[in-house]
Design a protein around this motif. Structure first.
Motif: not given
Length: 529
Positions: A61-64, A241-244, A259-263
């Protein structure tokens, strides 16, 4: 003017707030959907678990996640932990029903002001301590304490008293009638209040996973709780995990590192339509809605005609396609409820794109050619707001009204209009709300003191209270229609569409789902067999 009368009787679908621009002003911060009231509902549906169990997944997710206290969540992404680490007395299912969770059943008094919940037996916290009625009372005392900065405060305000009756019964006394009370408390998570001092090191809940490692604003590692009271968690481990970098995150999803990407950004979603390696996760009924707020106590928007004029000057189709890349549903009647929401209804006027009507209404409200309005947006964030503002700017220019776009750092943007009660004359402030489709917990945004638009309508307040108090579902639907008619006529704010929060998963993952506002559910997620 074309008018439409629609009342939908389909099943209620799920939602909760998802992304908030800042804590407390970007959404209702509440969960709630329709429920069988006073029927002692027990059992109920669950989402089918994947064919195999074991293994691990990584979710980006882009957010932590900055902290682990569910009562004082700061950002929407924190809600992914809610069904993994904790349980509530009630919960929302994938179909949108509200069913018992830690409660085994509930019942309401005839006046809908006393609710009695019977707890499941044998439930223990992660540290082995039994969950009792006293534990639950302690949690609600904590959530309702004025010193607890919870986004659930608005939903819990009607609670006058919570008491334990023995070890397995909790009784709620409400100040006002609420036929939907189990829906109001789905986001109140039962935690061990004795461990609040160490909650960011080792949170003690009851859920199917426990927290093994936590690096604030970076990652959380969850492992299966072997003593969970329900069906065992499908996975051994989940890593959040955070993915900025959005581009890098999409590439990681394609490669299988995620495996999963949110928003996922709406601009990236189209490339995965029909993809066999990556599946898009979308809510069936989107309930995140842009809300363009105007100060209803300051000119020119203290005149409903000026607000109606903006509604007619809003090119909803262009905004959906250009700003949201087609990910959403049009809101032709300017309604926070989607047109296929079961509660959508009433004698509702549509607001088609009609600049001549907008020009006439603006003139009647004292806004004429040469006058200037301000679009108060954010800099470097929410690109959909910038595009929406530019589309509205071009439309207003056609009728001689200038819309000056002013983008600001987020704290400056918020300080202009948040919290409710501030004056911001001549401004249109883009914002968004992530709410459940249940009208009690989406339309409550319009209540006095809640909406930063400062709208104050005793007629609306009375109609809203009557709907919430009505235990008969069909009668309640009619009352919700009346509530929507008032909002439709007065246009407290602009709702151009309902936006779809799109997440994605690789083909080897099964069992994940999202609510209408974008909340990701992984409690039944596992590796496909």
């Amino acid at each position: 003017m074309r008018r439409t009368r629609i009342t939908w009787l389909a099943s209620v679908l799920a939602a909760v707030l998802a992304a908030v621009a800042i804590a407390g002003c970007g959404g209702s911060g509440s969960d709630g959907t329709d429920t069988d009231v006073g029927m002692g509902a027990d059992g109920g549906e669950t989402t089918a678990a994947p064919a195999s169990s074991g293994g691990a997944i990584t979710v980006g997710a882009a957010q932590g996640i900055p902290q682990l206290n569910p009562a004082i969540r700061t950002f929407a992404w924190e809600e992914v932990l809610f069904p993994l680490v904790w349980n509530g007395l009630s919960k929302v299912t994938e179909s949108g029903a509200v069913e018992p969770d830690l409660a085994e059943r509930w019942e309401a008094s005839a006046d809908q002001r006393t609710w009695t919940f019977t707890l499941r037996s044998g439930v223990r916290f992660h540290d082995g301590t039994p969950v009792t009625a006293a534990s639950v009372v302690s949690v609600f005392d904590y959530y309702t304490d004025r010193d607890t900065p919870t986004q659930e405060a608005n939903k819990l305000a009607p609670i006058a008293k919570v008491t334990a009756r023995g070890d397995d019964t909790v009784v709620f006394q409400l100040r006002t009638a609420n036929a939907l009370f189990p829906s109001a408390i789905t986001n109140v998570k039962i935690l061990d209040t004795r461990s609040l001092g160490t909650i960011d090191k080792r949170p003690v809940g009851t859920g199917p996973y426990t927290v093994a490692e936590f690096l604030p604003d970076d990652s959380v590692r969850l492992v299966r709780n072997p003593d969970y009271f329900g069906d065992p968690a499908p996975l051994d481990e989940i890593r959040l995990v955070k993915t900025s970098d959005p581009t890098a995150a999409v590439n990681s999803l394609r490669s299988g590192d995620l495996n999963v990407l949110w928003s996922m950004p709406a601009s990236d979603a189209a490339q995965f339509e029909g993809d066999t390696a990556v599946k898009l996760l979308k809510p069936e009924l989107p309930s995140q809605w842009p809300s363009w707020e105007m100060d209803a106590t300051s000119p020119p928007f203290d005149d409903p005609k000026a607000r109606q004029a903006v509604a007619y000057a809003t090119d909803r189709e262009a905004i959906l396609e250009a700003a949201y890349f087609g990910q959403g549903l049009l809101a032709p009647t300017n309604n926070a409820l989607a047109t296929d929401n079961p509660a959508y209804g009433g004698d509702l006027q549509e607001y088609p794109y009609d600049l001549e009507m907008a020009k006439r209404l603006f003139a009647e409200a004292g806004v004429r050619a040469g006058d200037k309005l301000i679009w108060w947006g954010t800099a470097g964030a929410n690109p959909e707001w910038q595009t929406s503002g530019e589309i509205l700017q071009a439309s207003l220019k056609e009728i001689g009204i200038e819309l000056e776009i002013q983008n600001n750092e987020v704290s400056k943007w918020a300080d202009k209009f948040y919290p409710a009660g501030k004056k911001f004359p001549g401004m249109i402030v883009p914002n968004f709300q992530s709410t459940p489709p249940e009208p009690a917990y989406s339309l409550n945004f319009y209540l006095k003191g809640r909406c930063e638009c400062n709208w104050d309508s005793p007629e609306f307040e009375a109609a809203y209270r009557a709907a919430v108090a009505e235990p008969d579902e069909s009668a309640r639907q009619e009352l919700w229609g009346r509530v929507q008619e008032i909002i439709n006529r007065e246009v407290p704010l602009i709702v151009p569409l309902q936006a779809t929060v799109v997440s994605a998963q690789t083909a080897d993952v099964a069992g994940a789902w999202v609510e209408g506002g974008g909340q990701l559910h992984l409690e039944n997620a596992g590796l496909a067999g």
